[in-house]
Design an enzyme around this catalytic site. Structure first.
Site, PDB file in Angstrom:
ATOM      1  N   LYS A 289     -11.362   9.259 -52.420  1.00 16.27           N
ATOM      2  CA  LYS A 289     -10.077   9.141 -51.746  1.00 16.27           C
ATOM      3  C   LYS A 289      -9.195   8.150 -52.519  1.00 16.27           C
ATOM      4  CE  LYS A 289      -8.287   8.695 -47.023  1.00 16.27           C
ATOM      5  NZ  LYS A 289      -8.626   8.369 -45.615  1.00 16.27           N
ATOM      6  N   GLU A 375     -14.514  12.817 -29.746  1.00 12.57           N
ATOM      7  CA  GLU A 375     -13.950  12.354 -28.474  1.00 12.57           C
ATOM      8  C   GLU A 375     -14.796  12.756 -27.271  1.00 12.57           C
ATOM      9  OE1 GLU A 375     -10.720  12.477 -31.491  1.00 12.57           O
ATOM     10  OE2 GLU A 375     -12.206  13.954 -30.799  1.00 12.57           O
ATOM     11  N   ARG A 403      -9.033  16.623 -26.265  1.00 10.10           N
ATOM     12  CA  ARG A 403     -10.231  17.267 -26.787  1.00 10.10           C
ATOM     13  C   ARG A 403     -11.461  16.969 -25.937  1.00 10.10           C
ATOM     14  NH1 ARG A 403      -9.403  17.929 -32.771  1.00 10.10           N
ATOM     15  NH2 ARG A 403     -11.540  17.308 -33.157  1.00 10.10           N
TER      16      ARG A 403
END
Length: 647
Positions: A289, A375, A403
């Site tokens: 990244k 979640e 979610r």
């Protein structure tokens, strides 16, 4: 060809505006193109701000995928979309890339309405494999032969939905290519050239004789090298770690390979494209990244999300805040409570800094839990701790709590467990747009029996609501707060618990009453000033609670005023519905009250500055004034107010 003018930094990229242009290049030109694409992305995001690190990590992967596969006929599906900026530059959107996340400009995520090269819109994680399988099965049913490629990041692999999709895909004979962009988890470490060679060899052979092929390859090495070869083959196949999991789920696993080395990527992608294997394939690409931009590589978060910045130094142009961010106010309040109550614990789903729990974690590392992008698990995990007498705070964005709705109902509310939901990013969120707007939590939580719902009008109330939630031990509770800076009022060291179900009146009047829920209070006060200047005496009240509703306050406002206006930064069915049902039950409308509820409209509001979004949603001070004038029969004045502010 691109209409971009000649650029000394990007001469080759200037000849490419679409994947079709890209596929005309020679392979030995792709390294230069990738380097120029990285330069263009850095320059563009320096102007607009946005997600930088993730896109830098997939530059080579983006180039290779569009070069090998025939997009848009072949479907390239990006998970989340944080990493899609290089993809946008290569797919006919380079001329608009500096409008990224700007009003009227490109979305920061993939969007079906924006381009034929975005087959599936995504800004929440872990959807790409499910969507990809849907595309693949639809292709099979239609008798087509195009490829479907789903790119998913290692962070997204922490969500159960990804495994649900893999389990389904692994049980089918539908051809699906999944590329795991691993920039952190390193399921299996790459072993350099040996791993790349074996990955290429494995992907080129018959998929049904790979194991025997690998054994034959190992035997051809001298004895001292045979063990090294076998070990490399184990890594390349992931037999010790990641590959085993994916293979058990029915995927043919290839990798790990260097996701920045085009000499490794291209042969593997071509071999997979050209194979006749029926069923799902997973290509494990290890990336970095922030790759290729030193300030991002050295940053702790790899410049995940950035403001505008100086390309040379990497310094971001962040204005000096006038007030603390709401999530940090929440953290301060929770830390103060936790110092006095060792039962308080905090849970987040991969958003510690976004929710302020990084600060809580610094203070109480053993009482802070980041469960990843999960979640559903986060909510039920909190429920389990609540059963044992702990006081969990689930700090989750409004749009992400959606979610886990079944868990909120089934695992928390039905059992009356005192899980405290700290709902960040409530209301409009600016540049992140429709996928991240917290428009629905008042409605989707308000219909759950026994739920205590609060909304803070400023930072002091937020601190008070944290203190209030700590005291609620017989029911679930939730308090919402927006993204961005607070109002700048002086804060105490610690919050003071509120009386459950009681609001407050800030300004007394006689003609119009405005009842605000949450941070619309400042606009309500501004509207009251405007109305007073027009000779309309106006009361302003802060509801604080949607459930239990302060019915005494509601009925007093209804009884003592000709017009009652409610205002909230949420969708239909929320706070106004609670107020309306209260008044209907009391027969208030039979007495001629003029009621005007203001809530977000029945359409999605595109990315823009929050104030512009609130205006577009009809929940700002102008909308309040216009509603009051219209209710009083002053339609011409109402229309004039709206016209004047629309200019």
């Amino acid at each position: 060809m691109s209409q971009i003018g000649h650029n000394r930094q990007t001469p080759l990229l200037d000849t490419v505006s679409s994947p079709e242009d890209l596929r005309r290049l020679d392979e030995d030109q792709l390294r230069q193109l990738a380097d120029e694409l990285r330069v263009e992305m850095i320059n563009a995001v320096s102007v607009t701000g946005g997600h930088l690190g993730a896109g830098l990590g997939v530059v080579e992967l983006t180039v290779a995928a569009h070069y090998v596969f025939n997009t848009p006929d072949d479907k390239l599906i990006w998970d989340v979309g944080h990493q899609c900026y290089p993809h946008k530059i290569l797919t006919e959107r380079r001329e608009r890339i500096r409008s990224l996340r700007q009003p009227g400009g490109l979305s920061g995520f993939t969007s079906r309405k924006e381009s034929k090269f975005d087959p599936f819109g995504a800004a929440h994680s872990s959807t790409s494999i499910s969507a990809g399988l849907g595309f693949a099965v639809a292709r099979d049913l239609a008798g087509r032969s195009n490829d479907v490629i789903a790119v998913i990041g290692d962070g997204s692999m922490s969500a159960g939905m990804a495994y649900e999709a893999m389990n389904n895909a692994g049980a089918m004979n539908s051809r699906l290519i999944v590329i795991l962009n691993d920039n952190d988890m390193s399921i299996a470490p790459p072993v350099g050239a040996m791993s790349a060679y074996l990955s290429k060899l494995i992907s080129s052979g018959s998929f049904h004789s790979v194991r025997s092929l690998a054994k034959e390859v190992a035997k051809k090495f001298p004895k001292p090298l045979e063990q090294a070869a076998r070990r490399a083959e184990e890594y390349a196949r992931g037999m010790l770690t990641g590959g085993t999991l994916f293979e058990e789920m029915g995927f043919f696993y290839i990798g790990p390979i260097d996701g920045h080395n085009l000499d490794h990527l291209l042969p593997v992608l071509k071999n997979v494209r050209d194979s006749d294997h029926d069923g799902p394939v997973l290509i494990h690409a290890v990336t970095q990244k922030g790759k290729g931009y030193e300030p991002a590589e050295k940053s702790a978060d790899k410049y995940h999300g950035v403001a505008t910045f100086d390309v040379v130094t990497g310094k971001q142009a962040k204005p000096t805040p006038k007030a603390p961010a709401y999530q940090n106010v929440f953290a301060k309040a929770l830390i103060a409570e936790a110092k006095e109550d060792e039962k308080i614990v905090a849970v987040t789903a991969a958003m510690p800094s976004g929710t302020g729990l990084n600060l809580f974690g610094d203070a109480f590392p053993e009482r802070t839990f980041d469960v990843g992008i999960a979640e559903q698990h986060a909510v039920t995990f909190c429920a389990g701790m609540a059963c044992e007498g702990f006081k969990p705070f689930a700090a989750i964005y409004s749009t992400f709590l959606q979610r886990a709705y079944d868990q909120v109902v089934h695992d928390v509310a039905i059992q009356k467990l005192p899980v405290r939901f700290a709902i960040d990013r409530a209301g409009m969120v600016g540049a992140d747009g429709v996928t991240h707007q917290g428009s629905y939590d008042i409605t989707y939580l308000g219909c759950i029996p026994g739920m205590v719902l609060m909304a803070a009008a400023d930072e002091v109330e937020l601190m008070d609501m944290v203190a209030t939630a700590v005291q609620i031990d017989d029911a679930p509770s939730a308090f919402r707060f927006p993204r961005g800076e607070a109002t700048g009022v002086e804060m105490p060291e610690k919050g003071t618990p509120l009386t459950i179900g009681k609001g407050r009146v800030l300004r007394e009047g006689t003609k119009v009453a405005v009842l605000s829920y949450g941070t619309r209070l400042q606009d309500a006060l501004k509207a009251a000033d405007d109305l007073a200047a027009r000779g309309l005496s106006t009361t302003v009240a802060d509801a604080r609670f949607a459930k239990p509703l302060d019915q005494d306050l509601v009925l007093r406002l209804a009884r003592e005023h000709e017009v009652l206006i409610t205002v909230e930064e949420g969708a239909i069915g929320g706070f106004a519905t609670q107020v309306m049902h209260c008044m209907i039950s009391a027969g208030v409308f039979d007495q001629g009250l003029k009621f005007r509820p203001l809530y977000l409209p029945d359409f999605f509001i595109d990315h823009d500055k929050p104030a512009v979004q609130q205006k577009a949603g009809g929940v700002d001070a102008t909308a309040i004034v216009a509603a009051a004038l219209q209710a009083l029969g002053l339609e011409e004045d109402s229309a004039a107010v709206q016209l004047q502010t629309s200019r």
